[in-house]
Write an enzyme that holds these catalytic residues in place. Structure first.
Site, PDB file in Angstrom:
ATOM      1  N   ASP A 249      -8.221 -10.720 -22.591  1.00  0.00           N
ATOM      2  CA  ASP A 249      -8.614  -9.309 -22.431  1.00  0.00           C
ATOM      3  C   ASP A 249      -7.748  -8.368 -23.258  1.00  0.00           C
ATOM      4  O   ASP A 249      -7.376  -7.284 -22.815  1.00  0.00           O
ATOM      5  CB  ASP A 249      -8.558  -8.894 -20.951  1.00  0.00           C
ATOM      6  CG  ASP A 249      -9.583  -9.631 -20.119  1.00  0.00           C
ATOM      7  OD1 ASP A 249     -10.780  -9.436 -20.355  1.00  0.00           O
ATOM      8  OD2 ASP A 249      -9.179 -10.427 -19.257  1.00  0.00           O
TER       9      ASP A 249
ATOM     10  N   HIS B 283     -15.906 -11.371 -24.386  1.00  0.00           N
ATOM     11  CA  HIS B 283     -15.393 -10.418 -25.370  1.00  0.00           C
ATOM     12  C   HIS B 283     -16.379  -9.260 -25.505  1.00  0.00           C
ATOM     13  O   HIS B 283     -17.516  -9.459 -25.924  1.00  0.00           O
ATOM     14  CB  HIS B 283     -15.187 -11.107 -26.718  1.00  0.00           C
ATOM     15  CG  HIS B 283     -14.159 -12.190 -26.679  1.00  0.00           C
ATOM     16  ND1 HIS B 283     -13.920 -13.043 -27.741  1.00  0.00           N
ATOM     17  CD2 HIS B 283     -13.292 -12.561 -25.698  1.00  0.00           C
ATOM     18  CE1 HIS B 283     -12.955 -13.885 -27.409  1.00  0.00           C
ATOM     19  NE2 HIS B 283     -12.566 -13.611 -26.175  1.00  0.00           N
TER      20      HIS B 283
END
Length: 406
Positions: free
Chosen positions: A20, A51
């Site tokens: 992240d 993503h």
């Protein structure tokens, strides 16, 4: 130094934390340079990756199988070390089609494929761990790799081509592998779980999903089939979750840095790499495991994260301060895996727009505060990277380059 037979540029986007870190945005920025000439290479992890990319016109997608350069027109290549999940790809492709994206996908036929029984074992084990969970997301990535260590139960993407042979292999897995592996994991197979394992409907659905997968993905015999065009390796997870360097057992069953990238570069004859190490202006972590300088909540109350919502497997995302010493050490260790490839590293720092008031970080074991520019200067000093890519918003138009004297 490796000899090079390829001329087109090669890039890599690598997470420098626990995942992240903004790898989707960083990949989209690179892909926008080349458009449909580029190929995004997934060289590690599997469909558990998430993503996020938001386009300048407001379209948004969380990429799992498909490369994050797809909005910009880049093709996707699923490499040998990427684990595909035929049960999940179709859903992602349908979602992308609604956003007017129909990606071209190629895959190394040697890549592994997750079965429904890998997902079951993963979820059974994580459920039974209760308060001692490892932080798995329940997709079956690690169990896929474990099963494929045993030749009698292994199959790769090439093994999806023959439906009857696949059906036979799946039946063998559910009858023999599942009880054997469950016993080793200490997993109890009660009546409800045994019904799931024995379900012919689940087996046949997987065989159908596998054929749909093959209709959407062009299987090729190795990375040498990649054309001499700009390549963007889009790694998943982060350096602090690497199976060889993270805090076991709270790691992913994957090498998250340069190792798989370099392996593929050797196969295709590429010798130079532009490596972008990505981090937020703070640190996040999913699930269990150590997190230094952990905060009780968000570092700034105005943070809105539409991707990392609470889920039954990893709970609520955790936050911590960015420790520049940990960041620099992780990158330095990863660069030691270059193994003859000439790597030009730089740092991408995202989420600067989320800072309210003063930035907060850790340097030399002490918490620091200052402006966003002070944080960037400190990042440059600790990593030794003069050029930084900075992001102050959700899409590529909010990303710019800056340089510091080192």
């Amino acid at each position: 130094m490796m000899s090079a037979s390829r001329k087109a540029p090669v890039h890599a986007v690598i997470g420098a934390g626990y995942g992240d870190e903004g790898k989707g945005v960083a990949t989209d920025v690179l892909a926008a340079r080349y458009g449909s000439d580029a190929v995004v290479v997934r060289a590690n992890s599997g469909a558990q990756a998430g993503h996020t990319v938001t386009t300048p016109d407001g379209r948004r997608h969380v990429f799992h199988h498909v490369g994050s350069g797809s909005f910009a027109g880049a093709a996707t290549y699923l490499g040998r070390r990427f684990v595909s999940n035929p049960m999940l790809l179709g859903r992602e492709l349908r979602d992308l089609a609604l956003k007017d994206v129909r990606p071209c996908i190629h895959a190394d036929a040697r890549g592994l494929a997750t079965s429904p029984y890998d997902m079951m074992l993963n979820q059974f084990a994580e459920t039974d761990r209760a308060g001692g969970r490892h932080g798995s997301c329940g997709i079956g990535f690690g169990e896929t790799i474990e099963r494929n260590l045993v030749p009698g139960f292994a199959f790769d993407l090439d093994g999806l081509r023959d439906p009857e042979a696949l059906r036979t292999r799946l039946d063998r897995i559910r009858r023999l592998w599942v009880p054997e592996r469950a016993a080793r994991l200490g997993v109890a197979l009660d009546e409800e779980r045994l019904r799931l394992v024995a379900s012919d409907e689940i087996l046949e659905r997987y065989v159908a999903d596998a054929q749909d997968f093959l209709a959407s993905v062009d299987l090729v015999e190795g990375a040498a089939a990649l054309p001499d065009v700009p390549l963007i390796f889009e790694n998943a997870q982060g350096l602090l979750l690497d199976q060889d360097r993270g805090a076991f057992p709270f790691v992913t069953r994957s090498n998250t840095g340069l190792r798989n990238v370099v392996e593929t570069m050797r196969e295709i004859g590429a010798a130079r790499l532009d490596a972008v190490y990505a981090t937020r202006a703070y640190v996040t972590r999913h699930g269990a495991g150590p997190l230094a300088w952990e905060l009780r909540g968000q570092p700034w109350p105005g943070i809105v994260d539409r991707t990392n919502v609470p889920n039954p497997w990893q709970g609520t995302i955790r936050y911590g301060l960015l420790d520049l010493g940990v960041l620099a050490d992780a990158i330095r260790a990863d660069l030691g895996d270059a193994d003859g490839v000439v790597v030009e590293p730089r740092l991408a720092v995202g989420c600067l727009d989320q800072i309210e008031g003063a930035a907060r970080w850790v340097d030399d074991g002490e918490e620091r505060t200052g402006s966003a520019e002070s944080l960037l200067a400190a990042c440059s000093r600790r990593t030794g990277f003069q050029d930084l890519q900075v992001s102050r918003g959700p899409d590529r138009t909010s990303t710019s380059e800056t340089a510091f004297a080192v």
